[in-house]
Design an enzyme around this catalytic site. Structure first.
Site, PDB file in Angstrom:
ATOM      1  N   CYS A   8      20.198 -30.545 -31.178  1.00 41.68           N
ATOM      2  CA  CYS A   8      21.562 -30.897 -30.776  1.00 41.68           C
ATOM      3  C   CYS A   8      21.882 -30.196 -29.456  1.00 41.68           C
ATOM      4  CB  CYS A   8      22.584 -30.567 -31.855  1.00 41.68           C
ATOM      5  SG  CYS A   8      22.479 -28.933 -32.559  1.00 41.68           S
TER       6      CYS A   8
ATOM      7  N   ASN B 178      24.039 -53.717 -44.495  1.00 36.44           N
ATOM      8  CA  ASN B 178      25.066 -52.673 -44.512  1.00 36.44           C
ATOM      9  C   ASN B 178      26.467 -53.223 -44.253  1.00 36.44           C
ATOM     10  OD1 ASN B 178      25.758 -49.761 -44.572  1.00 36.44           O
ATOM     11  ND2 ASN B 178      26.213 -50.021 -42.403  1.00 36.44           N
TER      12      ASN B 178
ATOM     13  N   CYS C   5      25.378 -48.279 -30.453  1.00 38.60           N
ATOM     14  CA  CYS C   5      24.837 -46.918 -30.449  1.00 38.60           C
ATOM     15  C   CYS C   5      24.477 -46.471 -29.037  1.00 38.60           C
ATOM     16  CB  CYS C   5      23.624 -46.815 -31.373  1.00 38.60           C
ATOM     17  SG  CYS C   5      22.273 -47.929 -30.966  1.00 38.60           S
TER      18      CYS C   5
ATOM     19  N   CYS D 120      24.405 -22.382 -35.099  1.00 38.94           N
ATOM     20  CA  CYS D 120      22.963 -22.293 -35.348  1.00 38.94           C
ATOM     21  C   CYS D 120      22.328 -21.178 -34.519  1.00 38.94           C
ATOM     22  CB  CYS D 120      22.297 -23.618 -35.010  1.00 38.94           C
ATOM     23  SG  CYS D 120      20.506 -23.615 -35.273  1.00 38.94           S
TER      24      CYS D 120
ATOM     25  N   GLN E 293      21.897 -45.680 -41.488  1.00 41.99           N
ATOM     26  CA  GLN E 293      22.727 -44.795 -40.680  1.00 41.99           C
ATOM     27  C   GLN E 293      22.506 -43.346 -41.098  1.00 41.99           C
ATOM     28  OE1 GLN E 293      24.249 -45.673 -38.065  1.00 41.99           O
ATOM     29  NE2 GLN E 293      24.366 -47.899 -38.280  1.00 41.99           N
TER      30      GLN E 293
ATOM     31  N   CYS F  13      16.521 -24.957 -29.287  1.00 39.27           N
ATOM     32  CA  CYS F  13      16.189 -26.163 -30.048  1.00 39.27           C
ATOM     33  C   CYS F  13      16.791 -27.414 -29.421  1.00 39.27           C
ATOM     34  CB  CYS F  13      16.682 -26.004 -31.489  1.00 39.27           C
ATOM     35  SG  CYS F  13      16.351 -27.436 -32.532  1.00 39.27           S
TER      36      CYS F  13
END
Length: 444
Positions: A86, A310, A400, A77, A276, A83
């Site tokens: 990520c 899910n 998570c 990127c 998700q 940014c």
């Protein structure tokens, strides 16, 4: 006596990186203190500048790489350095997985005071254009007379990184970010849209425009034309979450959908619902969870934090009955809707306070051989503290947040008599430090 704030040494410094922090920052040891440097990798010698000095640790800004690591790769990127979307694109994909697996096992040892008998092979997906949900910030800049659309800056969340593309976002959004910016640039009230939520199903992409003020007729018309030209469902959110409504097409139903093809199940969901982020990884995760459950036809299964079903619905195809419990009543309604549309009848769903296991027990009033837990980042502390009242033989825990998984593991293993059979990471969020994991516990 007032403490004197340490002065920043703004001259450039050189240091060798010895480790990575849990959020993927390089760690240098300088004068006995850790210095965290975003973008640096273990083994590298880097030039940096101090940005923050604290009693127990310091932080620095990477200026240059003096001796690069063999693990370093060129970020895909062009906006990566600024940014905040990520944080690990400078690290090879293989090393990202090793870092996450090592981090999980370290936390299980340090805070869970145990180790799994075996380590699962990591679950991975295609590392690009995987992200089907995101929140993009927008801001019209008077001086530039143009709109910024993007994620918050990594080092200064008050500011927005203006992006023209995003290789981790759903490919349609990746392509259309520039068109989104042009849309807002042409609107009469350019300050109206504060943020844009992205939600993608298997076949459609929805945008939720958070409009701070009512749209003019002209701006409504422009949004309709944009949605028609680029084929989006558009929702507006003039107030709180309950105010979201489908704006275009006006006659469309409000749901997107995704499929679990291994189980021939299709889920419908509202763009605001929790789903998700990574569809490919979700399919693999559900399959692995069901394999770990080792379901039998006689099993009655409890699915805690079940969301829209899910895990519940595919599990129901392999056992006698599934009871799903969820804190959000809207999601319980969605789970029932999905069970009905998929003709699955051996499931029941309840809304309950999941911090109160006795409320759950009184509500469902049955015994369970197996339990699946898929909690939010805060974990399932009250559930595991009161797990005796359920007393399952087998628990599959989908996490998570590896820190709360480790905390809950300590209770299950060292207080409740369970054995950690296996655990491993699932790379739901490639190129970020986010760690999704799965663990299997068996009654000892």
């Amino acid at each position: 006596m007032r403490k004197v704030k340490p002065k920043l040494n703004l001259t450039s410094q050189t240091a060798r990186i010895v480790n990575l922090s849990h959020d993927g920052r390089g760690i240098a040891r300088i004068n006995g203190k850790a210095t965290f440097i975003q973008g640096a990798l273990p083994g590298e010698v880097v030039e940096f500048q101090y940005t923050r000095v604290k009693k127990d640790f310091d932080e620095g800004k990477l200026l240059s790489i003096v001796e690069p690591s063999t693990l370093r790769v060129e970020p895909k990127c062009p906006h990566y350095q600024m940014c905040g979307g990520c944080s690990l694109q400078h690290m090879s994909a293989e090393e990202q997985i090793r870092f996450k697996q090592s981090h999980l096992l370290d936390l299980l040892s340090r805070y869970g005071h145990t180790a799994p008998q075996t380590v699962l092979s990591p679950l991975t997906s295609h590392p690009w254009n995987y992200r089907n949900k995101a929140r993009l910030s927008t801001r019209f800049v008077e001086k530039k007379q143009s709109t910024m659309v993007g994620f918050r800056e990594r080092n200064n969340p008050r500011f927005i990184t203006e992006i023209n593309q995003c290789p981790i976002l759903n490919s349609k959004i990746d392509t259309d970010i520039v068109h989104l910016r042009k849309l807002i640039d042409t609107m009469e009230d350019k300050q109206c849209i504060a943020q844009i939520e992205v939600a993608a199903g298997d076949n459609e992409v929805a945008l939720i425009f958070r409009n701070l003020t009512p749209l003019t007729e002209q701006d409504e018309s422009k949004i309709r034309k944009f949605a028609q030209q680029f084929q989006y469902k558009v929702f507006l959110q003039p107030g709180g979450l309950d105010s979201v409504f489908c704006f275009y097409p006006s006659d469309a139903h409000a749901y997107l959908s995704y499929e679990l093809p291994d189980y021939q199940i299709t889920f419908q969901f509202h763009p605001n619902d929790f789903t998700q982020v990574n569809a490919e990884l979700n399919r693999k995760m559900v399959k692995q969870a069901i394999q770990l459950m080792e379901l039998k036809n006689s099993d009655i299964v409890l699915d805690l934090f079940c969301g829209l079903g899910n895990f519940s619905l595919p599990m129901a195809k392999h056992c006698s009955r599934v009871i799903g419990v969820e804190g959000n009543r809207n999601m319980v309604e969605r789970a029932y809707m999905n069970a009905k549309s998929n003709h699955i009848t051996n499931v029941d769903f309840y809304a309950a306070n999941l911090d109160d296991v006795m409320e759950v027990r009184n509500l469902v009033n049955t015994s369970f051989s197996k339990v699946l837990i898929d909690p939010p980042r805060s974990g399932a502390l009250e559930i595991v503290k009161q797990i005796d009242s359920i007393d399952p033989e087998r628990i599959v825990y989908v996490s998570c947040n590896p820190i709360t998984l480790a905390r809950d593991t300590d209770i299950l293993v060292n207080q409740k008599g369970y054995v950690l059979i296996t655990a491993g990471v699932m790379d739901m969020f490639p190129h970020t430090a986010h760690v999704e994991s799965i663990a299997l516990f068996q009654k000892g």
